[in-house]
Design a protein around this motif. Structure first.
Motif, PDB file in Angstrom:
ATOM      1  N   GLU A  82       0.781  -1.210  -0.154  1.00 22.18           N
ATOM      2  CA  GLU A  82      -0.023  -0.039   0.016  1.00 22.18           C
ATOM      3  C   GLU A  82       0.872   1.224  -0.176  1.00 22.18           C
ATOM      4  O   GLU A  82       0.339   2.434  -0.066  1.00 22.18           O
ATOM      5  CB  GLU A  82      -0.928   0.138   1.068  1.00 22.18           C
ATOM      6  N   ALA A  83       2.228   1.109   0.034  1.00 19.53           N
ATOM      7  CA  ALA A  83       2.869   2.104   0.035  1.00 19.53           C
ATOM      8  C   ALA A  83       3.109   3.231  -0.931  1.00 19.53           C
ATOM      9  O   ALA A  83       2.714   2.782  -2.200  1.00 19.53           O
ATOM     10  CB  ALA A  83       4.424   1.728   0.432  1.00 19.53           C
ATOM     11  N   SER A  84       3.403   4.433  -1.003  1.00 18.71           N
ATOM     12  CA  SER A  84       3.722   5.131  -2.094  1.00 18.71           C
ATOM     13  C   SER A  84       5.001   4.926  -2.982  1.00 18.71           C
ATOM     14  O   SER A  84       5.587   4.035  -2.446  1.00 18.71           O
ATOM     15  CB  SER A  84       3.725   6.760  -1.762  1.00 18.71           C
ATOM     16  N   ILE A  85       4.890   5.402  -4.149  1.00 14.66           N
ATOM     17  CA  ILE A  85       6.086   4.988  -4.853  1.00 14.66           C
ATOM     18  C   ILE A  85       7.180   5.501  -4.185  1.00 14.66           C
ATOM     19  O   ILE A  85       8.394   5.006  -4.187  1.00 14.66           O
ATOM     20  CB  ILE A  85       6.068   5.748  -6.648  1.00 14.66           C
ATOM     21  N   TYR A  86       7.111   6.711  -3.655  1.00 13.59           N
ATOM     22  CA  TYR A  86       8.302   7.550  -2.842  1.00 13.59           C
ATOM     23  C   TYR A  86       8.781   6.378  -1.964  1.00 13.59           C
ATOM     24  O   TYR A  86       9.995   6.005  -1.703  1.00 13.59           O
ATOM     25  CB  TYR A  86       8.042   8.740  -2.341  1.00 13.59           C
ATOM     26  N   GLU A  87       7.798   5.961  -0.957  1.00 15.59           N
ATOM     27  CA  GLU A  87       8.290   5.102   0.267  1.00 15.59           C
ATOM     28  C   GLU A  87       8.791   3.644  -0.545  1.00 15.59           C
ATOM     29  O   GLU A  87       9.788   3.125   0.131  1.00 15.59           O
ATOM     30  CB  GLU A  87       6.936   4.814   0.897  1.00 15.59           C
ATOM     31  N   ARG A  88       8.262   3.086  -1.393  1.00 15.43           N
ATOM     32  CA  ARG A  88       8.912   1.847  -1.957  1.00 15.43           C
ATOM     33  C   ARG A  88      10.370   1.947  -2.375  1.00 15.43           C
ATOM     34  O   ARG A  88      11.115   1.226  -2.160  1.00 15.43           O
ATOM     35  CB  ARG A  88       7.977   1.412  -3.054  1.00 15.43           C
ATOM     36  N   ILE A  89      10.241   3.061  -3.184  1.00 12.57           N
ATOM     37  CA  ILE A  89      11.859   3.313  -3.689  1.00 12.57           C
ATOM     38  C   ILE A  89      12.676   3.610  -2.663  1.00 12.57           C
ATOM     39  O   ILE A  89      13.961   2.935  -2.526  1.00 12.57           O
ATOM     40  CB  ILE A  89      11.929   4.394  -4.697  1.00 12.57           C
ATOM     41  N   ARG A  90      12.483   4.280  -1.402  1.00 18.15           N
ATOM     42  CA  ARG A  90      13.166   4.632  -0.395  1.00 18.15           C
ATOM     43  C   ARG A  90      13.606   3.520   0.368  1.00 18.15           C
ATOM     44  O   ARG A  90      14.686   3.060   0.708  1.00 18.15           O
ATOM     45  CB  ARG A  90      12.476   5.575   0.497  1.00 18.15           C
ATOM     46  N   ASP A  91      12.506   2.360   0.596  1.00 22.58           N
ATOM     47  CA  ASP A  91      12.798   1.495   1.380  1.00 22.58           C
ATOM     48  C   ASP A  91      13.610   0.417   0.538  1.00 22.58           C
ATOM     49  O   ASP A  91      14.511  -0.427   1.209  1.00 22.58           O
ATOM     50  CB  ASP A  91      11.347   0.503   1.563  1.00 22.58           C
ATOM     51  N   ASP A  92      13.446   0.355  -0.763  1.00 20.12           N
ATOM     52  CA  ASP A  92      14.401  -0.327  -1.534  1.00 20.12           C
ATOM     53  C   ASP A  92      15.862  -0.121  -1.512  1.00 20.12           C
ATOM     54  O   ASP A  92      16.663  -0.774  -1.479  1.00 20.12           O
ATOM     55  CB  ASP A  92      13.920  -0.376  -3.238  1.00 20.12           C
ATOM     56  N   ILE A  93      16.072   1.272  -1.441  1.00 20.65           N
ATOM     57  CA  ILE A  93      17.269   1.761  -1.096  1.00 20.65           C
ATOM     58  C   ILE A  93      17.953   1.361   0.346  1.00 20.65           C
ATOM     59  O   ILE A  93      18.933   0.943   0.383  1.00 20.65           O
ATOM     60  CB  ILE A  93      17.529   3.545  -1.227  1.00 20.65           C
TER      61      ILE A  93
END
Length: 233
Positions: A17-28
């Motif tokens: 359910e995360a935003s695109i920003y949150e998903r990329i941030r968590d992947d980093i």
């Protein structure tokens, strides 16, 4: 600019359910996107099942927070999540949080102090048995102090830094010594607030922030040392 999350409504976001920003941030943060890896908008959009515009917006936000570096004619790349990254954030927080705390001490009511004592009691009863629940209680504790401050830019920066560091520290177990320090520092902070000792409260908050920073940096150093040892073996 991020919107300050209302008091008592801080929730972890499920990855789906995360935003695109949150998903990329968590992947980093999790290393799924490696340090210095090039971030191609089209590839990220396909991977996330979205159009390119949300990805571009997310990369700009991540650039503003230091997760992404953009260079002319070379595109966006992942900034390493290392000791320097964490140190830079904590050096800023050591300046911001004491200022916010001094202001709060002059404003704090009996109801504020009772609410903080209630949250402290819940954290002590929990005693770090559930790190997620402790993090939510701790976030609410500090929001009680900062949420009414007139300088919304400062509060927003604190909030964004807190989110970033919470996401990083989710990978680490809190040492017993740090657990003891956190609870003791909160108790001393409550004593200073009750005594209307603004300087004392600011000093304790600075110590609290520095301790959290050192704890995360120590974990990052351990991870780096293990990786270095693995390469040599």
């Amino acid at each position: 600019m991020n919107t300050i999350v209302p008091l008592l409504q801080v929730e972890e976001t499920d990855h789906a359910e995360a935003s695109i920003y949150e998903r990329i941030r968590d992947d980093i943060i999790q290393g799924r996107l490696a340090a210095n890896e090039r971030l191609k908008v089209a590839e990220l959009a396909e991977r996330m099942g979205t159009s390119t515009n949300p990805v571009r917006e997310a990369l700009q936000q991540l650039r503003g927070e230091g997760f992404v570096v953009m260079m002319p004619n070379r595109g966006a790349r992942v900034r390493p999540i290392d000791e320097t990254f964490v140190r830079d954030i904590f050096e800023i927080e050591v300046l911001i949080e004491p200022a916010l705390t001094r202001w709060f001490v002059g404003l704090a009511t009996k109801a504020d102090l009772e609410r903080l004592e209630e949250l402290q009691g819940q954290m002590e009863a929990l005693n770090f048995a559930d790190p997620h629940a402790h993090s939510k209680l701790d976030m609410t504790f500090h929001q009680v102090m900062y949420d009414r401050h007139y300088n919304r830019h400062a509060v927003d920066l604190w909030w964004r830094h807190r989110e970033i560091l919470s996401a990083i520290s989710r990978n680490f177990q809190t040492s017993l010594s740090r657990q003891t320090s956190v609870l003791n520092e909160h108790r001393e902070l409550l004593r200073c607030i009750a005594a209307q000792d603004a300087d004392g409260a600011a000093r304790i908050i600075a110590q609290h922030v520095e301790g959290s920073g050192r704890h995360i940096i120590e974990h990052l150093r351990l991870i780096k040392n293990r990786r270095d040892s693995g390469r040599r073996s």
